[in-house]
Scaffold this motif. Structure first.
Motif, PDB file in Angstrom:
ATOM      1  N   ARG A 252       0.849  -1.025   0.108  1.00 27.96           N
ATOM      2  CA  ARG A 252       0.065  -0.111  -0.061  1.00 27.96           C
ATOM      3  C   ARG A 252       1.086   1.193  -0.079  1.00 27.96           C
ATOM      4  O   ARG A 252       2.165   1.216   0.733  1.00 27.96           O
ATOM      5  CB  ARG A 252      -0.811   0.093   1.169  1.00 27.96           C
ATOM      6  N   PRO A 253       0.604   2.363  -0.536  1.00 24.99           N
ATOM      7  CA  PRO A 253       1.086   3.481  -0.802  1.00 24.99           C
ATOM      8  C   PRO A 253       1.454   4.033   0.704  1.00 24.99           C
ATOM      9  O   PRO A 253       0.514   4.097   1.301  1.00 24.99           O
ATOM     10  CB  PRO A 253       0.257   4.422  -1.627  1.00 24.99           C
ATOM     11  N   HIS A 254       2.596   4.600   1.021  1.00 29.61           N
ATOM     12  CA  HIS A 254       2.795   5.260   2.249  1.00 29.61           C
ATOM     13  C   HIS A 254       2.262   6.421   2.363  1.00 29.61           C
ATOM     14  O   HIS A 254       2.640   7.268   1.229  1.00 29.61           O
ATOM     15  CB  HIS A 254       4.330   5.028   2.546  1.00 29.61           C
ATOM     16  N   PRO A 255       2.121   7.274   3.595  1.00 32.94           N
ATOM     17  CA  PRO A 255       1.998   8.624   3.352  1.00 32.94           C
ATOM     18  C   PRO A 255       3.288   9.341   3.135  1.00 32.94           C
ATOM     19  O   PRO A 255       4.385   8.856   3.500  1.00 32.94           O
ATOM     20  CB  PRO A 255       1.651   8.909   4.941  1.00 32.94           C
ATOM     21  N   LEU A 256       3.277  10.659   2.717  1.00 34.67           N
ATOM     22  CA  LEU A 256       4.138  11.710   2.433  1.00 34.67           C
ATOM     23  C   LEU A 256       4.759  12.204   3.928  1.00 34.67           C
ATOM     24  O   LEU A 256       3.614  12.830   4.580  1.00 34.67           O
ATOM     25  CB  LEU A 256       3.852  12.597   1.638  1.00 34.67           C
ATOM     26  N   VAL A 257       5.851  11.868   4.273  1.00 34.40           N
ATOM     27  CA  VAL A 257       6.192  12.278   5.724  1.00 34.40           C
ATOM     28  C   VAL A 257       6.925  13.730   5.720  1.00 34.40           C
ATOM     29  O   VAL A 257       7.957  13.689   4.871  1.00 34.40           O
ATOM     30  CB  VAL A 257       7.098  11.105   6.617  1.00 34.40           C
ATOM     31  N   ASN A 258       6.710  14.640   6.678  1.00 33.69           N
ATOM     32  CA  ASN A 258       7.421  15.656   6.866  1.00 33.69           C
ATOM     33  C   ASN A 258       9.134  15.441   6.759  1.00 33.69           C
ATOM     34  O   ASN A 258       9.339  14.617   7.656  1.00 33.69           O
ATOM     35  CB  ASN A 258       6.949  16.496   7.964  1.00 33.69           C
ATOM     36  N   SER A 259       9.634  16.195   5.831  1.00 34.81           N
ATOM     37  CA  SER A 259      11.258  15.940   5.974  1.00 34.81           C
ATOM     38  C   SER A 259      11.999  16.018   7.236  1.00 34.81           C
ATOM     39  O   SER A 259      13.188  15.337   7.657  1.00 34.81           O
ATOM     40  CB  SER A 259      11.788  16.933   4.703  1.00 34.81           C
ATOM     41  N   THR A 260      11.390  17.004   8.160  1.00 34.18           N
ATOM     42  CA  THR A 260      12.241  17.330   9.409  1.00 34.18           C
ATOM     43  C   THR A 260      11.941  15.915  10.268  1.00 34.18           C
ATOM     44  O   THR A 260      12.821  15.571  11.038  1.00 34.18           O
ATOM     45  CB  THR A 260      11.569  18.513   9.950  1.00 34.18           C
ATOM     46  N   VAL A 261      10.722  15.556  10.217  1.00 39.13           N
ATOM     47  CA  VAL A 261      10.348  14.391  11.220  1.00 39.13           C
ATOM     48  C   VAL A 261      11.199  13.175  10.652  1.00 39.13           C
ATOM     49  O   VAL A 261      11.728  12.416  11.498  1.00 39.13           O
ATOM     50  CB  VAL A 261       8.888  13.976  10.903  1.00 39.13           C
ATOM     51  N   LEU A 262      11.280  12.922   9.233  1.00 32.50           N
ATOM     52  CA  LEU A 262      12.154  11.796   8.647  1.00 32.50           C
ATOM     53  C   LEU A 262      13.508  12.097   9.360  1.00 32.50           C
ATOM     54  O   LEU A 262      14.313  10.935   9.706  1.00 32.50           O
ATOM     55  CB  LEU A 262      12.258  11.975   7.160  1.00 32.50           C
ATOM     56  N   GLU A 263      14.117  13.184   8.969  1.00 35.24           N
ATOM     57  CA  GLU A 263      15.369  13.355   9.485  1.00 35.24           C
ATOM     58  C   GLU A 263      15.548  12.970  11.152  1.00 35.24           C
ATOM     59  O   GLU A 263      16.878  12.524  11.631  1.00 35.24           O
ATOM     60  CB  GLU A 263      15.871  14.772   9.371  1.00 35.24           C
ATOM     61  N   GLN A 264      14.559  13.365  12.089  1.00 31.12           N
ATOM     62  CA  GLN A 264      14.694  12.893  13.436  1.00 31.12           C
ATOM     63  C   GLN A 264      14.574  11.280  13.382  1.00 31.12           C
ATOM     64  O   GLN A 264      15.369  10.852  14.484  1.00 31.12           O
ATOM     65  CB  GLN A 264      13.413  13.607  14.226  1.00 31.12           C
ATOM     66  N   LEU A 265      13.798  10.812  12.785  1.00 34.45           N
ATOM     67  CA  LEU A 265      13.875   9.130  12.613  1.00 34.45           C
ATOM     68  C   LEU A 265      15.315   8.654  12.176  1.00 34.45           C
ATOM     69  O   LEU A 265      15.653   7.729  13.047  1.00 34.45           O
ATOM     70  CB  LEU A 265      12.595   8.602  11.813  1.00 34.45           C
ATOM     71  N   TYR A 266      15.710   9.141  11.127  1.00 30.15           N
ATOM     72  CA  TYR A 266      16.966   8.682  10.780  1.00 30.15           C
ATOM     73  C   TYR A 266      18.047   8.849  11.881  1.00 30.15           C
ATOM     74  O   TYR A 266      18.995   8.054  11.931  1.00 30.15           O
ATOM     75  CB  TYR A 266      17.602   9.590   9.501  1.00 30.15           C
ATOM     76  N   SER A 267      18.234  10.121  12.521  1.00 33.87           N
ATOM     77  CA  SER A 267      19.121  10.414  13.563  1.00 33.87           C
ATOM     78  C   SER A 267      18.891   9.445  14.595  1.00 33.87           C
ATOM     79  O   SER A 267      20.044   8.961  15.265  1.00 33.87           O
ATOM     80  CB  SER A 267      18.898  11.832  13.987  1.00 33.87           C
ATOM     81  N   TYR A 268      17.720   9.268  15.022  1.00 30.57           N
ATOM     82  CA  TYR A 268      17.515   8.336  16.389  1.00 30.57           C
ATOM     83  C   TYR A 268      17.926   6.997  16.019  1.00 30.57           C
ATOM     84  O   TYR A 268      18.523   6.191  16.813  1.00 30.57           O
ATOM     85  CB  TYR A 268      15.909   8.559  16.695  1.00 30.57           C
ATOM     86  N   PHE A 269      17.733   6.426  14.889  1.00 33.63           N
ATOM     87  CA  PHE A 269      17.976   5.128  14.614  1.00 33.63           C
ATOM     88  C   PHE A 269      19.569   4.756  14.416  1.00 33.63           C
ATOM     89  O   PHE A 269      20.108   3.738  14.295  1.00 33.63           O
ATOM     90  CB  PHE A 269      17.231   4.577  13.374  1.00 33.63           C
ATOM     91  N   ARG A 270      20.279   6.051  13.956  1.00 31.60           N
ATOM     92  CA  ARG A 270      21.570   5.652  13.373  1.00 31.60           C
ATOM     93  C   ARG A 270      22.401   4.961  14.335  1.00 31.60           C
ATOM     94  O   ARG A 270      23.131   4.096  14.149  1.00 31.60           O
ATOM     95  CB  ARG A 270      22.328   7.125  13.062  1.00 31.60           C
ATOM     96  N   GLU A 271      22.542   5.495  15.560  1.00 31.77           N
ATOM     97  CA  GLU A 271      23.330   4.797  16.571  1.00 31.77           C
ATOM     98  C   GLU A 271      22.984   3.370  16.891  1.00 31.77           C
ATOM     99  O   GLU A 271      23.812   2.482  17.070  1.00 31.77           O
ATOM    100  CB  GLU A 271      23.376   5.635  18.023  1.00 31.77           C
ATOM    101  N   HIS A 272      21.610   3.121  16.844  1.00 30.59           N
ATOM    102  CA  HIS A 272      21.102   1.663  16.982  1.00 30.59           C
ATOM    103  C   HIS A 272      21.276   0.830  15.835  1.00 30.59           C
ATOM    104  O   HIS A 272      21.871  -0.271  15.970  1.00 30.59           O
ATOM    105  CB  HIS A 272      19.622   1.826  17.277  1.00 30.59           C
ATOM    106  N   ASN A 273      21.522   1.502  14.642  1.00 27.90           N
ATOM    107  CA  ASN A 273      21.693   0.506  13.468  1.00 27.90           C
ATOM    108  C   ASN A 273      23.292   0.334  13.485  1.00 27.90           C
ATOM    109  O   ASN A 273      23.624  -0.876  13.237  1.00 27.90           O
ATOM    110  CB  ASN A 273      21.489   1.345  12.406  1.00 27.90           C
ATOM    111  N   ALA A 274      24.145   1.306  14.052  1.00 26.65           N
ATOM    112  CA  ALA A 274      25.633   0.871  14.113  1.00 26.65           C
ATOM    113  C   ALA A 274      25.834  -0.209  14.917  1.00 26.65           C
ATOM    114  O   ALA A 274      26.753  -1.122  14.857  1.00 26.65           O
ATOM    115  CB  ALA A 274      26.528   2.116  14.236  1.00 26.65           C
TER     116      ALA A 274
END
Length: 309
Positions: free
Chosen positions: A274-296
């Motif tokens: 199913r198509p995903h919603p368009l997510v605010n770019s600032t919110v996306l960056e907050q998610l990327y930043s939060y997961f970065r350390e966990h991913n590493a």
């Protein structure tokens, strides 16, 4: 009609003494009777072909939710040496099922021959505190499959599934940003975010299983180019190479690969992709930043890195 088809199958396999090798007949019956199919049959009502039995799974797809577990199971079901459970069993993560015992669990599995591997998939196992220990108690040498995708994409996909389920149930819905952001900061208590902390959950599994018992499938790669990922699974399970590029075709309408096997074509359920919603770019960056350390941390745990944000 189903009874006649099954009877014909039993007679033929008994006469030939080589049931698994007759792949064309087996697949025909799978499509018309539901034998060994991962569709909606009731295993308790199956007629047992001679030489088969229900087996406790030798392999389990443990997760992750919205990581591509259904696609992985459907694609592995192409292999003649694999049989799959019809539904998500939730034996090891739901107490009300676990107390029913191992015989109850076994009876939910399809019939299989001696050279076939039984696989079940329940995505909830990966994030369950109880599942690793319970599975280890059942079989300490079991092989586990874990399919993962970019954690942020997984969160959005998780939200999308819940969103559509609520819409179809005529329940109120919230925007993605309103759930993920609370009082201006990331809502790390949101269950979808918690499920994407792969390092946290993997740590529990590695307390019970060695890393060489857990094969990680790249969910992002599987949807773009299925064959290489499936060939890795074949090798992990010590199975002969039977899945081929001709088993897949790209469906332009759906936007992902569908399956072609023994003259039949099938795609995943319409609820998938199913198509995903368009997510605010600032919110996306907050998610990327939060997961970065966990991913590493996760990469270090499994000695492998992925192309995640």
């Amino acid at each position: 009609m189903a009874f006649l088809l099954v009877s014909a199958y039993l007679l033929l396999t008994h006469a030939q003494g080589a049931p698994v090798e007759n792949g064309a007949l087996l697949e025909t019956l799978k499509s018309q009777v539901g034998l060994f199919s991962n569709k909606s049959e009731h295993y308790s009502a199956q007629v047992r072909p001679p030489g088969t039995s229900r087996q406790i799974p030798q392999t389990i797809i443990i997760g992750v939710r919205k990581g591509g577990t259904r696609a992985l199971l459907e694609m592995l079901d192409i292999h003649p040496n694999i049989v799959v459970a019809a539904t998500e069993v939730h034996f090891f993560d739901w107490d009300e099922n676990y107390v029913k015992g191992i015989d109850w669990y076994r009876n939910l599995m399809p019939f299989s021959y001696g050279n076939q591997i039984t696989i079940e998939k329940t995505p909830g196992y990966f994030t369950s505190p109880q599942a690793p220990g319970r599975i280890h108690d059942m079989n300490s040498s079991i092989k586990l499959l874990l399919i993962l995708r970019d954690p942020t994409e997984r969160v959005i996909s998780d939200y999308t599934q819940v969103y559509y389920n609520r819409v179809e149930s005529h329940k109120p819905v919230q925007l993605f940003e309103d759930i993920v952001i609370k009082n201006g900061v990331l809502n790390t208590k949101y269950k979808a975010i918690q499920r994407s902390l792969y390092d946290v959950h993997m740590e529990k599994w590695l307390k019970h299983f060695s890393l060489d018992q857990i094969h990680i499938v790249d969910g992002n790669t599987l949807i773009k180019d299925p064959l290489p990922e499936l060939q890795k699974v074949e090798r992990f399970l010590n199975l002969p190479s039977r899945i081929m590029s001709s088993n897949f075709y790209f469906n332009q309408t759906k936007g992902f690969y569908c399956i072609r096997s023994d003259g039949r074509e099938r795609c995943l359920h319409e609820s998938k992709g199913r198509p995903h919603p368009l997510v605010n770019s600032t919110v996306l960056e907050q998610l990327y930043s939060y997961f970065r350390e966990h991913n590493a941390k996760f990469y270090r745990m499994v000695n492998h890195s992925f192309d995640w944000h």
